[in-house]
Write a protein that holds these residues in place. Structure first.
Motif, mmCIF file in Angstrom:
data_model
loop_
_atom_site.group_PDB
_atom_site.id
_atom_site.type_symbol
_atom_site.label_atom_id
_atom_site.label_comp_id
_atom_site.label_asym_id
_atom_site.label_seq_id
_atom_site.Cartn_x
_atom_site.Cartn_y
_atom_site.Cartn_z
ATOM 1 N N ASP A 1 0.796 -1.233 0.000
ATOM 2 C CA ASP A 1 0.000 0.000 0.000
ATOM 3 C C ASP A 1 0.821 1.271 0.000
ATOM 4 O O ASP A 1 0.498 2.229 -0.655
ATOM 5 N N ASP B 1 -17.273 8.984 2.994
ATOM 6 C CA ASP B 1 -16.446 7.775 3.072
ATOM 7 C C ASP B 1 -17.143 6.602 2.396
ATOM 8 O O ASP B 1 -16.505 5.791 1.710
ATOM 9 N N GLU B 2 -18.446 6.525 2.575
ATOM 10 C CA GLU B 2 -19.221 5.436 1.965
ATOM 11 C C GLU B 2 -19.213 5.541 0.442
ATOM 12 O O GLU B 2 -19.016 4.548 -0.270
ATOM 13 N N GLN B 3 -19.410 6.740 -0.092
ATOM 14 C CA GLN B 3 -19.388 6.947 -1.538
ATOM 15 C C GLN B 3 -18.005 6.647 -2.114
ATOM 16 O O GLN B 3 -17.879 6.062 -3.187
ATOM 17 N N PHE B 4 -16.984 7.071 -1.392
ATOM 18 C CA PHE B 4 -15.603 6.831 -1.814
ATOM 19 C C PHE B 4 -15.366 5.324 -1.948
ATOM 20 O O PHE B 4 -14.855 4.847 -2.964
ATOM 21 N N ALA B 5 -15.748 4.560 -0.927
ATOM 22 C CA ALA B 5 -15.563 3.103 -0.941
ATOM 23 C C ALA B 5 -16.388 2.459 -2.055
ATOM 24 O O ALA B 5 -15.903 1.550 -2.758
ATOM 25 N N GLU B 6 -17.617 2.933 -2.233
ATOM 26 C CA GLU B 6 -18.480 2.379 -3.276
ATOM 27 C C GLU B 6 -17.906 2.632 -4.664
ATOM 28 O O GLU B 6 -17.880 1.741 -5.518
ATOM 29 N N GLY C 1 -14.752 3.155 -5.473
ATOM 30 C CA GLY C 1 -13.575 2.300 -5.628
ATOM 31 C C GLY C 1 -13.954 0.873 -5.992
ATOM 32 O O GLY C 1 -13.357 0.261 -6.890
ATOM 33 N N ALA C 2 -14.974 0.330 -5.315
ATOM 34 C CA ALA C 2 -15.424 -1.036 -5.598
ATOM 35 C C ALA C 2 -16.026 -1.135 -7.003
ATOM 36 O O ALA C 2 -15.790 -2.121 -7.719
#
Length: 179
Positions: free
Chosen positions: A94, A131-136, A138-139
């Motif tokens: 990372d 944070d949730e949108q960022f993770a979504e 990325g996925a």
């Protein structure tokens, strides 16, 4: 020559492996081997290197475990080796020097070297996300890349997809690092 039996991922864990993937020439050699095995001669032709240079770089990649010999055959008394990637994808550590930012620099170098009259889709967007949108996001980007990788056909021309989703340093952090 199918590469269906390849492991899904290869995790770069040693300094030797990190040095191997951090070199632009070796990055380009791995791109040649992405979909199908090739000989040193074929690699040299596709990357635009002398056979001796190609052989040197492939040996370093092989020693680091990133590529492997998948087939040999005798041609006029000489053993010809076909090399392939050791896995479908490479996972880098990372953080730290030589991390994923090195691949981004290689991708930019490949973009700059690509024919200027060829079709390109280059876009940069600045977003403000939870944070949730960022993770979504990325996925979803990863899933889209995986979907199209499954559709890849070695008989078609190469196309590179590069994306980076990250939180940039704040202005104060960037100014502090510059001092």
């Amino acid at each position: 020559m199918p590469t269906d039996d390849l492991p899904e991922t290869f995790h770069v864990t040693t300094d030797e492996q990190l040095r191997a993937v951090s070199n632009l020439t070796r990055h380009r050699i791995m791109a040649v081997l992405r979909f199908e095995p090739a000989t040193i001669t074929q690699i040299a032709e596709r990357v635009g290197l002398a056979k001796g240079s190609s052989s040197y770089h492939v040996r370093l990649l092989e020693r680091a475990g990133l590529v492997r010999v998948v087939r040999t055959r005798k041609v006029r008394g000489v053993t010809e080796r076909y090399y392939a990637m050791a896995a479908r994808s490479i996972v880098l550590p990372d953080r730290g020097e030589g991390g994923p930012d090195v691949l981004m620099r290689h991708a930019v170098a490949d973009l700059e070297a690509a024919p200027v009259d060829g079709e390109r889709h280059v876009r940069m967007a600045h977003l403000r996300l939870t944070d949730e949108q960022f993770a979504e996001l990325g996925a979803r980007l990863q899933a889209l890349a995986d979907e199209y990788r499954q559709l890849s056909d070695p008989s078609l021309p190469d196309a590179s997809l590069v994306f980076a989703l990250f939180h940039p340093a704040s202005r104060a952090q960037a100014e502090g690092e510059a001092e």
